[in-house]
Scaffold this active site. Structure first.
Site, PDB file in Angstrom:
ATOM      1  N   GLU A 171     -17.024 -23.592  12.801  1.00 47.64           N
ATOM      2  CA  GLU A 171     -17.456 -22.465  11.971  1.00 47.64           C
ATOM      3  C   GLU A 171     -18.917 -22.091  12.229  1.00 47.64           C
ATOM      4  O   GLU A 171     -19.381 -21.033  11.812  1.00 47.64           O
ATOM      5  CB  GLU A 171     -17.217 -22.759  10.484  1.00 47.64           C
ATOM      6  CG  GLU A 171     -17.922 -23.990   9.921  1.00 47.64           C
ATOM      7  CD  GLU A 171     -17.131 -25.295  10.124  1.00 47.64           C
ATOM      8  OE1 GLU A 171     -16.580 -25.505  11.224  1.00 47.64           O
ATOM      9  OE2 GLU A 171     -17.107 -26.108   9.180  1.00 47.64           O
ATOM     10  N   PHE A 197     -19.234 -27.642  17.681  1.00 51.07           N
ATOM     11  CA  PHE A 197     -20.191 -26.532  17.795  1.00 51.07           C
ATOM     12  C   PHE A 197     -20.878 -26.481  19.152  1.00 51.07           C
ATOM     13  O   PHE A 197     -21.384 -25.436  19.557  1.00 51.07           O
ATOM     14  CB  PHE A 197     -21.245 -26.616  16.667  1.00 51.07           C
ATOM     15  CG  PHE A 197     -22.346 -27.609  16.922  1.00 51.07           C
ATOM     16  CD1 PHE A 197     -23.429 -27.279  17.733  1.00 51.07           C
ATOM     17  CD2 PHE A 197     -22.318 -28.883  16.356  1.00 51.07           C
ATOM     18  CE1 PHE A 197     -24.448 -28.191  17.978  1.00 51.07           C
ATOM     19  CE2 PHE A 197     -23.314 -29.798  16.603  1.00 51.07           C
ATOM     20  CZ  PHE A 197     -24.389 -29.451  17.421  1.00 51.07           C
ATOM     21  N   GLU A 222     -25.460 -41.984  16.569  1.00 49.83           N
ATOM     22  CA  GLU A 222     -25.470 -40.833  17.475  1.00 49.83           C
ATOM     23  C   GLU A 222     -26.393 -39.791  16.834  1.00 49.83           C
ATOM     24  O   GLU A 222     -26.091 -39.277  15.757  1.00 49.83           O
ATOM     25  CB  GLU A 222     -24.077 -40.237  17.654  1.00 49.83           C
ATOM     26  CG  GLU A 222     -24.097 -39.060  18.606  1.00 49.83           C
ATOM     27  CD  GLU A 222     -22.772 -38.305  18.730  1.00 49.83           C
ATOM     28  OE1 GLU A 222     -22.027 -38.211  17.744  1.00 49.83           O
ATOM     29  OE2 GLU A 222     -22.521 -37.793  19.834  1.00 49.83           O
ATOM     30  N   CYS A 228     -22.282 -34.052  24.394  1.00 45.41           N
ATOM     31  CA  CYS A 228     -21.642 -35.369  24.232  1.00 45.41           C
ATOM     32  C   CYS A 228     -21.913 -36.245  25.437  1.00 45.41           C
ATOM     33  O   CYS A 228     -21.708 -37.450  25.392  1.00 45.41           O
ATOM     34  CB  CYS A 228     -20.147 -35.212  24.035  1.00 45.41           C
ATOM     35  SG  CYS A 228     -19.367 -34.493  25.467  1.00 45.41           S
ATOM     36  N   LYS A 239      -8.927 -23.569  16.616  1.00 42.71           N
ATOM     37  CA  LYS A 239      -9.798 -23.593  15.422  1.00 42.71           C
ATOM     38  C   LYS A 239     -11.206 -23.956  15.909  1.00 42.71           C
ATOM     39  O   LYS A 239     -11.525 -25.125  16.119  1.00 42.71           O
ATOM     40  CB  LYS A 239      -9.265 -24.637  14.429  1.00 42.71           C
ATOM     41  CG  LYS A 239      -9.630 -24.416  12.959  1.00 42.71           C
ATOM     42  CD  LYS A 239     -11.084 -24.281  12.676  1.00 42.71           C
ATOM     43  CE  LYS A 239     -11.812 -25.591  12.568  1.00 42.71           C
ATOM     44  NZ  LYS A 239     -13.283 -25.431  12.390  1.00 42.71           N
ATOM     45  N   SER A 261     -17.067 -35.152  16.135  1.00 49.55           N
ATOM     46  CA  SER A 261     -17.680 -36.448  15.825  1.00 49.55           C
ATOM     47  C   SER A 261     -16.597 -37.529  15.732  1.00 49.55           C
ATOM     48  O   SER A 261     -15.419 -37.230  15.459  1.00 49.55           O
ATOM     49  CB  SER A 261     -18.426 -36.350  14.499  1.00 49.55           C
ATOM     50  OG  SER A 261     -17.511 -35.982  13.481  1.00 49.55           O
TER      51      SER A 261
HETATM   52  P1  NAD Z   1     -17.660 -32.216  13.809  1.00 48.75           P
HETATM   53  O1  NAD Z   1     -16.823 -33.442  13.880  1.00 48.75           O
HETATM   54  O2  NAD Z   1     -18.525 -32.030  12.628  1.00 48.75           O
HETATM   55  O3  NAD Z   1     -16.709 -30.911  13.864  1.00 48.75           O
HETATM   56  C1  NAD Z   1     -15.743 -30.760  14.871  1.00 48.75           C
HETATM   57  C2  NAD Z   1     -14.616 -29.877  14.339  1.00 48.75           C
HETATM   58  O4  NAD Z   1     -13.988 -30.529  13.234  1.00 48.75           O
HETATM   59  C3  NAD Z   1     -15.098 -28.520  13.834  1.00 48.75           C
HETATM   60  O5  NAD Z   1     -14.168 -27.538  14.229  1.00 48.75           O
HETATM   61  C4  NAD Z   1     -15.147 -28.701  12.328  1.00 48.75           C
HETATM   62  O6  NAD Z   1     -14.887 -27.502  11.623  1.00 48.75           O
HETATM   63  C5  NAD Z   1     -14.052 -29.706  12.063  1.00 48.75           C
HETATM   64  N1  NAD Z   1     -14.342 -30.608  10.936  1.00 48.75           N
HETATM   65  C6  NAD Z   1     -15.575 -30.987  10.485  1.00 48.75           C
HETATM   66  N2  NAD Z   1     -15.447 -31.863   9.464  1.00 48.75           N
HETATM   67  C7  NAD Z   1     -14.112 -32.042   9.270  1.00 48.75           C
HETATM   68  C8  NAD Z   1     -13.347 -32.844   8.358  1.00 48.75           C
HETATM   69  N3  NAD Z   1     -13.935 -33.626   7.443  1.00 48.75           N
HETATM   70  N4  NAD Z   1     -11.999 -32.795   8.448  1.00 48.75           N
HETATM   71  C9  NAD Z   1     -11.392 -32.010   9.367  1.00 48.75           C
HETATM   72  N5  NAD Z   1     -12.066 -31.223  10.251  1.00 48.75           N
HETATM   73  C10 NAD Z   1     -13.409 -31.248  10.205  1.00 48.75           C
HETATM   74  O7  NAD Z   1     -18.489 -32.147  15.168  1.00 48.75           O
HETATM   75  P2  NAD Z   1     -19.653 -31.114  15.562  1.00 48.75           P
HETATM   76  O8  NAD Z   1     -20.869 -31.438  14.767  1.00 48.75           O
HETATM   77  O9  NAD Z   1     -19.135 -29.727  15.525  1.00 48.75           O
HETATM   78  O10 NAD Z   1     -19.867 -31.504  17.090  1.00 48.75           O
HETATM   79  C11 NAD Z   1     -20.705 -32.535  17.517  1.00 48.75           C
HETATM   80  C12 NAD Z   1     -19.917 -33.811  17.752  1.00 48.75           C
HETATM   81  O11 NAD Z   1     -18.906 -33.578  18.732  1.00 48.75           O
HETATM   82  C13 NAD Z   1     -20.779 -34.926  18.330  1.00 48.75           C
HETATM   83  O12 NAD Z   1     -20.404 -36.124  17.700  1.00 48.75           O
HETATM   84  C14 NAD Z   1     -20.414 -34.949  19.790  1.00 48.75           C
HETATM   85  O13 NAD Z   1     -20.607 -36.178  20.454  1.00 48.75           O
HETATM   86  C15 NAD Z   1     -18.973 -34.596  19.726  1.00 48.75           C
HETATM   87  N6  NAD Z   1     -18.491 -34.087  21.002  1.00 48.75           N
HETATM   88  C16 NAD Z   1     -17.734 -34.924  21.755  1.00 48.75           C
HETATM   89  C17 NAD Z   1     -17.271 -34.502  22.979  1.00 48.75           C
HETATM   90  C18 NAD Z   1     -16.445 -35.418  23.840  1.00 48.75           C
HETATM   91  O14 NAD Z   1     -15.982 -34.969  24.878  1.00 48.75           O
HETATM   92  N7  NAD Z   1     -16.226 -36.657  23.471  1.00 48.75           N
HETATM   93  C19 NAD Z   1     -17.579 -33.216  23.443  1.00 48.75           C
HETATM   94  C20 NAD Z   1     -18.356 -32.383  22.636  1.00 48.75           C
HETATM   95  C21 NAD Z   1     -18.809 -32.840  21.410  1.00 48.75           C
END
Ligand code: NAD
Length: 503
Positions: free
Chosen positions: A183, A156, A388, A288, A180, A233
């Site tokens: 959402e 997000f 985190e 991140c 994808k 994450s």
């Molecule tokens: P998230 O893991 O909740 O979601 C990321 C994506 O995965 C979304 O598109 C979501 O719809 C999908 N998703 C969520 N739960 C899922 C599941 N159980 N199975 C399959 N797909 C699933 O992450 P977020 O809250 O959207 O973003 C924040 C996180 O992203 C933080 O942990 C942040 O550190 C990380 N992030 C990392 C980087 C990097 O470069 N390492 C960059 C940006 C964000």
């Protein structure tokens, strides 16, 4: 249709070059975080939508792969020009769904555009190698070819930049895409799809699949998806990496972070304090690469904390479209989760110096507000440090030596970014060598590499061995082939069953 013309009640998928509301009726609310109101609903994919998105990408692949580098590059240049002219529309869309302050959203668009500019040089990047006369009359050439339909799953916090870490290079290299998006922030992806169409990208090369876990798991299981670039994450990144590789796909899965900024006593303390504030609270800490653990030498810790608190007092929190430094958090649920860490801090033995729950806000009462928070005397065993938090909470840990600071950095299960602030070149050089982290800043708090280098962390911050964009991005989205050729200038060569030897 112009991207500015889209105002959608339901944010759709995008297959075969057009919007598609999907096969089912599942929807999720999309909020304006600055008001708390539901502004749109997003279609959530069913299995049939996963199949439709991948089928669109698979059908477009043969022609796009065979489109010349010159023609593919022309589309990239057109896309870059449109993005340059209309990027402000995209920034407004990001602020409306994510909440981040508008200039920060514009910065996100600009950093994503840098990768498009890098990909405009794909002709140079795809050049192979050739050895003439490797053996007598035999030439050997190496080339790189696209993979096929590839999936990009994004988080997000960067609705435009993170997808743009991947898709410009993937498309320029001849692959087709299913994006994808999160959402929580689904509209930027559709805006980008429309922009691609205007730039002349053939239908089916760039597709958007809206949805949740069902969509991601569907892509991971689909045999026509050849590679997956995931960012999110650590919990989900690990799942995506393990499932995708088990299913025979190439996967790079970037996960969460806990970034340390180390301040040595010889640092310029004003610079360090300013840097800690901008890196801790920019984008409400939902980056991140945000600094969340400030590791300060005890001899200067009091002074640093005072300077940070003074700078924080000037920060204005409000609607990102107004005159402010920091916007709301992305959802009420996330805001409440972050606030729960502040609530538990004093009981855990830490000292809350600035409490963001008391913040005065220039915005609607229903917004998902939480102000910048500074917590001193955090200890390594506290959840404030081990988790985190992903919000505007900066924890201060006091150390007595450089080695103690390094032990914290290297003991973390994450290894995305880190920074050291010092006036001593030897200490900086030692840190750059010893830190077990993928991206290191020296007197730079958020060391995000420029587009022609690659972005990525170590340990639980990245699963797979390939970082995003730059040369590693080109490597990820192509596979190597080596061609050995001979053009005999007279016939009649005798066949031999022996293993060929060079001569
Ligand atoms: P998230 O893991 O909740 O979601 C990321 C994506 O995965 C979304 O598109 C979501 O719809 C999908 N998703 C969520 N739960 C899922 C599941 N159980 N199975 C399959 N797909 C699933 O992450 P977020 O809250 O959207 O973003 C924040 C996180 O992203 C933080 O942990 C942040 O550190 C990380 N992030 C990392 C980087 C990097 O470069 N390492 C960059 C940006 C964000």
């Amino acid at each position: 249709m112009s991207p500015s013309a889209i105002t959608l009640d339901v944010v759709p998928h995008w297959f075969d070059g057009k919007p598609n509301e999907g096969a089912g009726a599942r929807r999720a609310d999309v909020f304006d975080p600055a008001t708390g109101e539901t502004t749109r609903r997003v279609a959530l994919a069913e299995h049939a939508d996963v199949d439709a998105a991948v089928a669109s990408a698979a059908a477009a692949f043969p022609d796009w792969r065979d489109t010349s580098i010159a023609r593919r590059t022309a589309v990239l240049f057109a896309f870059r020009e449109l993005l340059h002219r209309r990027g402000h529309e995209l920034a407004e869309l990001i602020t409306a769904e994510h909440g981040k302050e508008l200039s920060d959203a514009s910065g996100e668009v600009a950093r994503g555009r840098e990768v498009v500019e890098f990909a405009c040089g794909i002709g140079h990047l795809l050049k192979g190698g050739m050895s003439e006369n490797a053996s007598t009359g035999v030439d050997v050439a190496s080339i790189r070819q696209p993979l096929g339909p590839v999936a990009i799953v994004s988080p997000f916090n960067f609705p435009a930049m993170v997808p743009m870490w991947f898709f410009p290079i993937a498309i320029a290299s001849g692959n087709t895409i299913v994006l994808k998006p999160s959402e929580k922030v689904p509209s930027a992806a559709v805006w980008l799809a429309q922009l691609w169409a205007e730039a002349g990208l053939p239908a089916g090369v760039f597709n958007v699949l809206q949805g949740d876990k069902l969509a991601v798991d569907g892509l991971l299981a689909h045999e026509d998806v050849k590679a997956v670039s995931f960012v999110g994450s650590t919990r989900v990144a690990r799942h995506v990496y393990e499932t995708g590789t088990r299913n025979g796909k190439r996967v790079q899965a970037l996960g969460g972070a806990k970034n340390h900024m180390v301040v040595l006593p010889d640092a310029d303390l004003d610079t360090a304090a300013e840097a800690a504030v901008s890196a801790g609270f920019g984008s409400a800490g939902e980056r991140c690469m945000a600094v969340s653990a400030l590791v300060v030498h005890e001899s200067v810790a009091d002074e640093v904390v005072v300077r940070i608190a003074a700078t924080m007092a000037e920060l204005r929190v409000g609607d990102g479209r107004g005159n402010c430094d920091m916007g709301p958090l992305v959802t009420a649920e996330h805001r409440d989760r972050v606030a729960s860490y502040i609530a538990g801090a004093a009981d855990a033995g830490a000292e809350v110096v600035v409490d963001g729950r008391d913040v005065e806000v220039d915005g609607a009462p229903g917004g998902f507000w939480l102000g910048p928070t500074l917590i001193d005397r955090v200890q390594p065993h506290m959840s404030l440090y081990t988790d985190e938090i992903f919000g505007p909470v900066l924890s201060v840990l006091r150390v007595r030596t450089y080695d103690e600071a390094l032990t914290l950095v290297n003991g973390s299960p994450y290894g995305n970014g880190t920074a050291i602030f010092t006036g001593d070149g030897r200490a900086a050089r030692r840190f750059q060598h010893e830190a077990e982290v993928g991206m290191v800043g020296i007197n730079v708090p958020i060391p995000v590499p420029v587009a022609y280098y690659s972005f990525g962390g170590w340990k639980n911050s990245l699963f797979g061995d390939t970082h995003a964009h730059g040369p590693e991005g080109v490597h990820f989205f192509t596979r190597g082939k080596v061609v050995t050729s001979r053009w005999p200038d007279h016939g009649g060569a005798r066949s031999s069953l022996g293993f060929p030897q060079n001569d």
